[in-house]
Scaffold this motif. Structure first.
Motif, PDB file in Angstrom:
ATOM      1  N   ALA A 350      38.775  35.130  46.136  1.00 59.69           N
ATOM      2  CA  ALA A 350      39.910  35.879  47.069  1.00 59.69           C
ATOM      3  C   ALA A 350      40.433  37.127  46.368  1.00 59.69           C
ATOM      4  O   ALA A 350      40.914  38.001  47.051  1.00 59.69           O
ATOM      5  N   GLN A 351      40.760  36.996  45.115  1.00 62.13           N
ATOM      6  CA  GLN A 351      41.253  38.309  44.411  1.00 62.13           C
ATOM      7  C   GLN A 351      40.224  39.527  44.514  1.00 62.13           C
ATOM      8  O   GLN A 351      40.718  40.396  44.936  1.00 62.13           O
ATOM      9  N   VAL A 352      39.208  39.237  44.489  1.00 63.04           N
ATOM     10  CA  VAL A 352      38.204  40.468  44.760  1.00 63.04           C
ATOM     11  C   VAL A 352      38.152  40.702  46.073  1.00 63.04           C
ATOM     12  O   VAL A 352      37.793  42.154  46.313  1.00 63.04           O
ATOM     13  N   CYS A 353      38.094  39.768  47.161  1.00 58.54           N
ATOM     14  CA  CYS A 353      38.560  40.291  48.561  1.00 58.54           C
ATOM     15  C   CYS A 353      39.557  41.264  48.610  1.00 58.54           C
ATOM     16  O   CYS A 353      39.409  42.178  49.295  1.00 58.54           O
ATOM     17  N   GLU A 354      40.728  40.904  48.120  1.00 56.97           N
ATOM     18  CA  GLU A 354      41.826  41.723  48.129  1.00 56.97           C
ATOM     19  C   GLU A 354      41.545  43.070  47.568  1.00 56.97           C
ATOM     20  O   GLU A 354      41.948  44.267  47.989  1.00 56.97           O
TER      21      GLU A 354
END
Length: 392
Positions: A350-354
Motif C-alpha cells: 500500500a505504501q508503494v501504491c501511494e
C-alpha cells in the motif's frame, strides 16, 4: 538504470472491518494495470498467518482465485515487511528475465484487538518471549519508544498527538482509508491511555484490506505504450549488523567481551541508507515519504532514521509543518497506519501504491506538487527491514 522496473498498475481494496476472506480483498485490488490476466507471467503473494492454510501459500491462493493460467507463483513472509519482500522477489524475477510482468499482492483479514503471536509456543522467537515472559504487547513496546524519545530528546505527548492530527487530516482525503475523519490534539489527549504515555489514538488499529502492484520490465512497458512509467529504483531488505552476536545467554552472563556493540547508527537508518545507495539519491532528493507509523512516536523516529532531519530533531520538523501536506517533505500523505490500521501483508505494498499515485499526479486533494522521488520504510519482526524508492 539497469535495476529499474516499471509500475504498470497500483490498486487497493478499501480498508476497514469487512468480515470477508483475505483473498477477496486482494483480488479486488487489481483494477489499474489495463492488462489481460494471461499477460501476467508470475504472481508473488505476501503471506498472512491469519488466513488459514491459504494464507501461508498466498501466491497460489491468489492465482487460483484469479484463474490458473500457468503463471509462476511464489509466496513470501516477513511480517510487516512482507509486501516489500514480495516487491523485491518480483523485481528479481523481472531483472533476471524469468517474467516480463509480475503481480504483487497482499491482503489480510485481521482480528479485533492487539495481535497475538500465531502458531503456538515459539521459545526461540524473541517476539514471542517479549509477549509471554515480559508481558510486553506491541503497545507496550511502542510506549517504550515514546518514553525513550521523551527522556533523550525532550519530545512531549503533545508532539505525539500532532502526528495523529497530521495523518488524520491526510487520511480524510483518501478514499481507501478506514478512518476518514480529522481529529484534534484534544481528542487524542482525551482518548483512553493504553500504555503510558500513548493513548488509544496514538496507536494504529487492526484492519482488513488489500493492495496490489503490477510490475514489468522497462522494455515491456515501452512496448505497451508506457514510455514514462513510475519506476522502482531500489528495494532494501537489509538485516541488522551485529558482527559478533552471541545468542548463548549463559556465556554472555559470564564473559563481558562476548557482546559487541553495533556500529554507529540504528538498524532502521541502515534500511534507508541501503535504499539510498542503490537508487543513487539522498534524503535531499525526496518529494515525500511513507513510513510505518504503528504509533505516533515511531513516526518521529523515522524522520531521523530516513535522514529528513538530525538526531533528536524529529519533533521540531513536525512542529515546523515540514512533514504535513504542503510542507517541505510530506510524510504519510496516504494517512498512514493511523488512518488505515494494519492489514499486515498489504501495508508495504500500500505504501508503494501511494508513491505511485503521487508520482503519477493522481492523488487528488492530497497531491504533493511536483512529486518526483518517494521512499517507503517499515520494519518487520525478527530483523526484516524494508524500504522502496520509486521515481518518476
Amino acid at each position: 538504470m539497469t535495476g529499474e522496473v516499471a509500475v504498470l498498475g497500483a490498486g487497493m481494496h478499501p480498508w476497514g472491518k469487512w468480515g470477508r476472506g483475505f483473498v477477496e480483498y486482494g483480488v479486488a485490488a487489481l483494477a489499474d494495470a489495463g492488462l489481460q490476466w494471461r499477460q501476467v507471467g508470475s504472481v508473488v503473494g505476501a503471506d498472512t498467518v491469519r488466513g488459514g492454510y491459504p494464507g501461508y501459500v498466498a501466491g497460489a491462493a491468489f492465482a487460483r482465485a484469479l484463474g490458473w493460467q500457468g503463471a509462476r507463483v511464489a509466496s513470501v513472509y516477513a511480517a510487516c515487511a512482507s509486501g516489500a519482500q514480495a516487491v523485491d522477489a518480483a523485481r528479481a524475477q523481472i531483472l533476471s528475465g524469468l517474467a516480463d510482468v509480475v503481480l504483487v499482492v497482499g491482503a489480510d483479514a485481521a482480528p479485533k484487538g492487539f495481535f497475538r503471536p500465531a502458531g503456538g509456543d515459539r521459545p526461540d522467537d524473541p517476539d514471542w518471549l517479549r509477549f509471554r515472559i515480559l508481558g510486553a504487547t506491541n503497545p507496550v513496546y511502542f510506549a517504550l519508544w515514546a518514553r525513550r524519545r521523551m527522556a533523550v530528546h525532550g519530545d512531549t505527548p503533545e508532539d505525539f498527538a500532532q502526528v495523529k492530527v497530521k495523518n488524520a487530516a491526510a487520511g480524510a482525503l483518501n478514499p481507501y482509508a478506514r478512518y476518514r475523519k480529522r481529529v484534534t490534539a484534544r481528542e487524542v489527549a482525551s482518548s483512553a491511555v493504553v500504555a503510558d504515555p500513548l493513548r488509544l489514538l496514538d496507536i494504529c488499529a487492526t484492519s482488513d484490506g488489500g493492495a496490489a502492484l503490477v510490475l514489468s520490465s522497462m522494455e515491456f512497458a515501452r512496448r505497451h505504450g508506457r514510455a514514462e512509467p513510475v519506476r522502482i529504483r531500489a528495494v532494501s531488505t537489509v538485516t541488522p549488523r551485529y558482527p559478533a552476536t552471541v545468542l548463548d545467554l549463559p556465556d554472555i552472563a559470564t564473559d563481558s567481551a562476548a557482546a559487541v556493540a553495533p556500529p554507529a547508527g540504528t538498524f532502521r537508518a541502515s534500511i534507508a541508507q541501503a535504499a539510498y545507495e542503490e537508487a543513487g539519491v539522498g534524503p535531499e532528493d525526496l518529494s515525500l515519504a511513507e513510513v510505518y507509523d504503528l504509533s505516533t512516536a515511531m513516526e518521529l523516529q523515522w524522520y531521523e532514521d530516513l535522514g529528513l532531519c538530525g538526531e533528536g530533531e524529529g519533533a521540531k520538523l513536525l512542529r515546523d509543518g515540514a512533514t504535513a501536506l504542503g510542507g517541505r517533505i510530506p510524510v504519510n500523505t496516504s494517512g498512514g497506519l493511523a488512518s488505515f490500521g494494519e492489514a499486515v501483508p498489504a501495508q508495504a505494498i500500500a505504501q508503494v501504491c501511494e508513491l505511485t499515485w503521487q508520482l503519477r499526479r493522481q492523488a487528488g486533494d492530497r497531491q504533493v506538487a511536483g512529486a518526483r522521488v518517494g521512499i517507503t520504510a517499515n520494519q518487520g519482526l525478527f530483523g526484516h527491514g524494508s524500504a522502496v524508492i520509486a521515481v518518476r
